[in-house]
Design a protein around this motif. Structure first.
Motif, PDB file in Angstrom:
ATOM      1  N   ASP A 172      39.527  39.145  44.568  1.00 10.83           N
ATOM      2  CA  ASP A 172      40.512  39.809  44.407  1.00 10.83           C
ATOM      3  C   ASP A 172      42.113  38.803  44.574  1.00 10.83           C
ATOM      4  O   ASP A 172      43.061  39.515  44.395  1.00 10.83           O
ATOM      5  CB  ASP A 172      40.636  39.254  46.029  1.00 10.83           C
ATOM      6  CG  ASP A 172      39.162  40.409  47.213  1.00 10.83           C
ATOM      7  OD1 ASP A 172      39.458  41.476  46.626  1.00 10.83           O
ATOM      8  OD2 ASP A 172      39.113  40.388  48.301  1.00 10.83           O
ATOM      9  N   ARG A 173      41.811  37.427  44.106  1.00 10.01           N
ATOM     10  CA  ARG A 173      43.153  37.021  43.478  1.00 10.01           C
ATOM     11  C   ARG A 173      43.366  37.366  42.414  1.00 10.01           C
ATOM     12  O   ARG A 173      44.959  37.669  42.511  1.00 10.01           O
ATOM     13  CB  ARG A 173      42.875  35.359  43.842  1.00 10.01           C
ATOM     14  CG  ARG A 173      43.363  34.591  44.199  1.00 10.01           C
ATOM     15  CD  ARG A 173      42.729  33.203  43.519  1.00 10.01           C
ATOM     16  NE  ARG A 173      44.172  32.285  42.971  1.00 10.01           N
ATOM     17  CZ  ARG A 173      45.836  31.678  43.447  1.00 10.01           C
ATOM     18  NH1 ARG A 173      45.750  32.213  44.779  1.00 10.01           N
ATOM     19  NH2 ARG A 173      46.490  31.995  42.950  1.00 10.01           N
ATOM     20  N   ALA A 174      43.096  38.476  41.997  1.00 13.00           N
ATOM     21  CA  ALA A 174      43.330  38.725  40.346  1.00 13.00           C
ATOM     22  C   ALA A 174      44.230  39.812  41.017  1.00 13.00           C
ATOM     23  O   ALA A 174      44.734  40.111  39.928  1.00 13.00           O
ATOM     24  CB  ALA A 174      42.703  39.186  39.717  1.00 13.00           C
ATOM     25  N   LEU A 175      43.836  40.631  42.266  1.00 17.98           N
ATOM     26  CA  LEU A 175      44.311  41.813  42.316  1.00 17.98           C
ATOM     27  C   LEU A 175      45.449  41.323  43.673  1.00 17.98           C
ATOM     28  O   LEU A 175      46.065  42.588  44.410  1.00 17.98           O
ATOM     29  CB  LEU A 175      43.503  42.930  43.429  1.00 17.98           C
ATOM     30  CG  LEU A 175      42.511  42.888  42.477  1.00 17.98           C
ATOM     31  CD1 LEU A 175      41.546  43.633  43.673  1.00 17.98           C
ATOM     32  CD2 LEU A 175      42.886  44.305  41.201  1.00 17.98           C
ATOM     33  N   TRP A 176      45.903  40.039  43.568  1.00 12.37           N
ATOM     34  CA  TRP A 176      47.251  40.118  44.495  1.00 12.37           C
ATOM     35  C   TRP A 176      48.304  41.387  44.510  1.00 12.37           C
ATOM     36  O   TRP A 176      48.999  40.973  45.820  1.00 12.37           O
ATOM     37  CB  TRP A 176      47.358  38.029  44.486  1.00 12.37           C
ATOM     38  CG  TRP A 176      48.610  37.767  45.281  1.00 12.37           C
ATOM     39  CD1 TRP A 176      50.006  37.606  45.361  1.00 12.37           C
ATOM     40  CD2 TRP A 176      48.664  36.866  46.152  1.00 12.37           C
ATOM     41  NE1 TRP A 176      50.387  36.872  45.687  1.00 12.37           N
ATOM     42  CE2 TRP A 176      49.144  36.725  46.927  1.00 12.37           C
ATOM     43  CE3 TRP A 176      46.931  36.479  46.496  1.00 12.37           C
ATOM     44  CZ2 TRP A 176      49.340  35.571  48.343  1.00 12.37           C
ATOM     45  CZ3 TRP A 176      47.407  35.311  47.993  1.00 12.37           C
ATOM     46  CH2 TRP A 176      48.245  34.931  48.472  1.00 12.37           C
ATOM     47  N   PRO A 177      49.293  40.971  43.548  1.00 14.86           N
ATOM     48  CA  PRO A 177      49.785  41.186  43.666  1.00 14.86           C
ATOM     49  C   PRO A 177      49.768  43.103  44.459  1.00 14.86           C
ATOM     50  O   PRO A 177      50.636  43.295  44.911  1.00 14.86           O
ATOM     51  CB  PRO A 177      50.955  41.886  41.964  1.00 14.86           C
ATOM     52  CG  PRO A 177      49.686  40.721  40.956  1.00 14.86           C
ATOM     53  CD  PRO A 177      48.610  40.266  41.971  1.00 14.86           C
ATOM     54  N   ALA A 229      36.378  27.055  37.663  1.00 13.65           N
ATOM     55  CA  ALA A 229      37.060  26.629  36.691  1.00 13.65           C
ATOM     56  C   ALA A 229      37.707  28.385  36.877  1.00 13.65           C
ATOM     57  O   ALA A 229      39.200  28.339  36.338  1.00 13.65           O
ATOM     58  CB  ALA A 229      36.139  26.877  35.428  1.00 13.65           C
ATOM     59  N   ARG A 230      37.105  29.361  37.442  1.00  7.67           N
ATOM     60  CA  ARG A 230      37.988  30.635  37.586  1.00  7.67           C
ATOM     61  C   ARG A 230      38.965  30.728  37.930  1.00  7.67           C
ATOM     62  O   ARG A 230      40.010  31.178  37.649  1.00  7.67           O
ATOM     63  CB  ARG A 230      36.567  31.637  38.545  1.00  7.67           C
ATOM     64  CG  ARG A 230      35.713  32.598  36.855  1.00  7.67           C
ATOM     65  CD  ARG A 230      34.486  33.329  38.045  1.00  7.67           C
ATOM     66  NE  ARG A 230      35.622  34.554  38.953  1.00  7.67           N
ATOM     67  CZ  ARG A 230      35.204  35.416  39.441  1.00  7.67           C
ATOM     68  NH1 ARG A 230      34.624  34.830  39.911  1.00  7.67           N
ATOM     69  NH2 ARG A 230      36.165  36.359  39.693  1.00  7.67           N
ATOM     70  N   LEU A 231      38.473  29.805  39.038  1.00  4.27           N
ATOM     71  CA  LEU A 231      39.961  29.595  39.749  1.00  4.27           C
ATOM     72  C   LEU A 231      41.468  29.178  39.476  1.00  4.27           C
ATOM     73  O   LEU A 231      42.261  29.080  39.557  1.00  4.27           O
ATOM     74  CB  LEU A 231      39.874  29.234  41.131  1.00  4.27           C
ATOM     75  CG  LEU A 231      39.833  28.606  42.263  1.00  4.27           C
ATOM     76  CD1 LEU A 231      40.709  29.728  42.694  1.00  4.27           C
ATOM     77  CD2 LEU A 231      40.047  28.024  43.555  1.00  4.27           C
ATOM     78  N   LEU A 232      40.946  28.169  38.846  1.00  2.00           N
ATOM     79  CA  LEU A 232      41.882  27.802  38.465  1.00  2.00           C
ATOM     80  C   LEU A 232      42.639  28.080  37.534  1.00  2.00           C
ATOM     81  O   LEU A 232      43.845  28.236  37.021  1.00  2.00           O
ATOM     82  CB  LEU A 232      42.062  26.310  37.462  1.00  2.00           C
ATOM     83  CG  LEU A 232      41.685  24.948  38.489  1.00  2.00           C
ATOM     84  CD1 LEU A 232      40.418  23.877  37.669  1.00  2.00           C
ATOM     85  CD2 LEU A 232      42.562  24.106  38.926  1.00  2.00           C
ATOM     86  N   ALA A 233      41.899  29.358  36.701  1.00  2.00           N
ATOM     87  CA  ALA A 233      42.974  30.938  35.691  1.00  2.00           C
ATOM     88  C   ALA A 233      43.973  30.696  36.061  1.00  2.00           C
ATOM     89  O   ALA A 233      43.992  31.929  35.319  1.00  2.00           O
ATOM     90  CB  ALA A 233      41.487  30.932  34.842  1.00  2.00           C
ATOM     91  N   THR A 234      43.263  31.111  37.711  1.00  2.00           N
ATOM     92  CA  THR A 234      44.013  32.202  38.319  1.00  2.00           C
ATOM     93  C   THR A 234      45.894  31.703  38.678  1.00  2.00           C
ATOM     94  O   THR A 234      45.978  30.521  38.668  1.00  2.00           O
ATOM     95  CB  THR A 234      43.723  32.799  38.997  1.00  2.00           C
ATOM     96  OG1 THR A 234      43.337  31.415  40.247  1.00  2.00           O
ATOM     97  CG2 THR A 234      42.183  33.241  39.527  1.00  2.00           C
TER      98      THR A 234
END
Lengths: 283, 283
Positions: free
Chosen positions: A211-216, B278-283
């Motif tokens: 979901d973070r990737a879809l933030w915008p 790791a995934r999270l830090l890459a966001t």
């Protein structure tokens, strides 16, 4: 809110949404209306006591036939602090008068019904304060981000929500809507903390990173939703949520102001007090 | 309670009902297990903190598929302090994990169904602590006092309740039952106080005085009920209730012991923590 209320609505006025919303223009780490954490906690503790009394009045009112209730809708990105806010604000009140519901991903049965069906079932009874952790607003956020329904259908849903909430308000429910507005960096910190502590692992979901990737896209969906569903009868408030002490205070104050505006009194006895005292003393 | 639990069950053992119950032999102003109010409040505050953590573990457990829940049933005469006990004991816990229901006089619809129907609907979901302010036990108390059903039917109801609760326990629900045992004189004081204060008038019902006249019949009905429905799987506790600080402490301790006996751990992550970090830090 009654129109000619003499009660203050400072917090509601301050955080209420007007017209088209630009979330980037609202500082998620801001603390409008209060200087610092110490000042916030002093106000919070004082209000906790008066709020418990107001809640009791609301409850008492319903026992003598009053139809009033309050619905507090909380929305926000993962880790925005919805659960924690409920805990802090509702904690000092009587669980007897609180109805809390956390809406999850809809079940098969729920999806087979109109989207307001599952929400309708959880509405607070007269005299109760209902708190929704997520709500029917998920049904205009998630479908928009994942393009599950057409923009015409979305527009219909906004209208349907506005009409439905209007009926609630006309039926005696005060509808308070709050978006906990979290910063993207602060979300990262909070998610990392959940990964760092084994007693918090259960709160973390790999889907939160997706979901973070879809933030915008989510921010856009929130803006359109706020703009389309903040009404005179059921306004939205955007509460900066990077500081937990601030968001708890703001939500508490908005709730307190709404309860004060109901101008509730203790219901008068519907029996003769002296007669009952005499009967009782004779037992 | 697990059989070989290493946790203490002092309070539950102390207040639990065994065999035929004689309520007159139990001092309603007693404070078994604690010296005085100061000592009680110290224990209460300490347990409030640990109880909130245990509740969170119960809730977390359900999110990873656990089926456990807790049902706390509170019964007692008018003004015995059921509502106040809920408020004090549940207050420090997260409203998210508490389901509270106060059962009133049955409605027409409820009376048209088997007596357990309305109760079944309010059972706590997995991970939740359900609190019943009155319960299915009203359906063996009121009908007995007012002679609304035959003694055969009553006996059937006791058996039905015992079997139903056994199924609940087998399904993962810990069933805790507490009678708040109030003295007749203390009830008079509490009712008089409700008449003396205009902000308490709404809590008074002329019917409460009628029920007072039936006091001995109600005490009999309670004794027969306790004797017939205190089982190994779902025992009754009789808690002296003349002192509110004592009854709150006793109920809290019984609940705390039951939660401790579940021996819950934080559920382990069902994902790879390092990978997600790791995934999270890459966001």
């Amino acid at each position: 809110m009654t129109k000619h209320s003499t009660h203050s609505a400072d917090w509601s006025d301050r955080l209420r949404v007007h017209g088209a919303v630009d979330l980037r223009a609202i500082d998620t780490s801001g603390t409008p209306g209060v200087l610092d954490k110490d000042a916030a906690e002093e106000i919070f503790d004082g209000t906790s006591r008066s709020l418990a009394k107001l809640q009791e009045k609301l409850f008492a009112d319903s026992l003598s036939g009053g139809k009033r209730s309050v619905l507090l809708v909380l929305q926000g990105m993962d880790t925005a602090g919805k659960g924690g806010t409920v805990k802090r604000v509702a904690g000092p009140m009587d669980p007897q008068g609180i109805t809390h519901h956390a809406f999850k991903k809809p079940t098969e049965e729920e999806l087979a019904h109109p989207f307001l069906w599952r929400v309708e079932k959880e509405l607070p009874a007269p005299g109760h304060i209902g708190i929704f952790d997520r709500s029917h607003y998920e049904d205009v956020l998630v479908p928009r981000v994942h393009e599950l329904i057409s923009s015409e259908e979305l527009t219909e849903r906004y209208a349907e929500i506005n009409e439905w909430e209007k009926r609630l308000v006309e039926g005696g429910t005060t509808v308070l809507k709050v978006m906990l507005h979290l910063g993207r960096d602060e979300q990262k910190n909070r998610l990392l903390r959940r990964l760092d502590r084994s007693d918090k692992h259960w709160k973390f979901n790999p889907g939160d990173v997706d979901d973070r990737a879809l933030w915008p896209l989510f921010q856009d969906a929130y803006e359109v939703m706020l703009t389309n569903t903040s009404t005179e009868h059921a306004p939205w408030h955007v509460v900066p949520a990077d500081k937990k002490w601030y968001s708890a205070l703001a939500v508490q104050q908005i709730l307190d102001e709404a309860l004060q505006a109901l101008d509730l009194d203790w219901p008068p006895a519907d029996y003769d007090v002296d007669e009952q005292r005499a009967r009782l003393l004779a037992t």
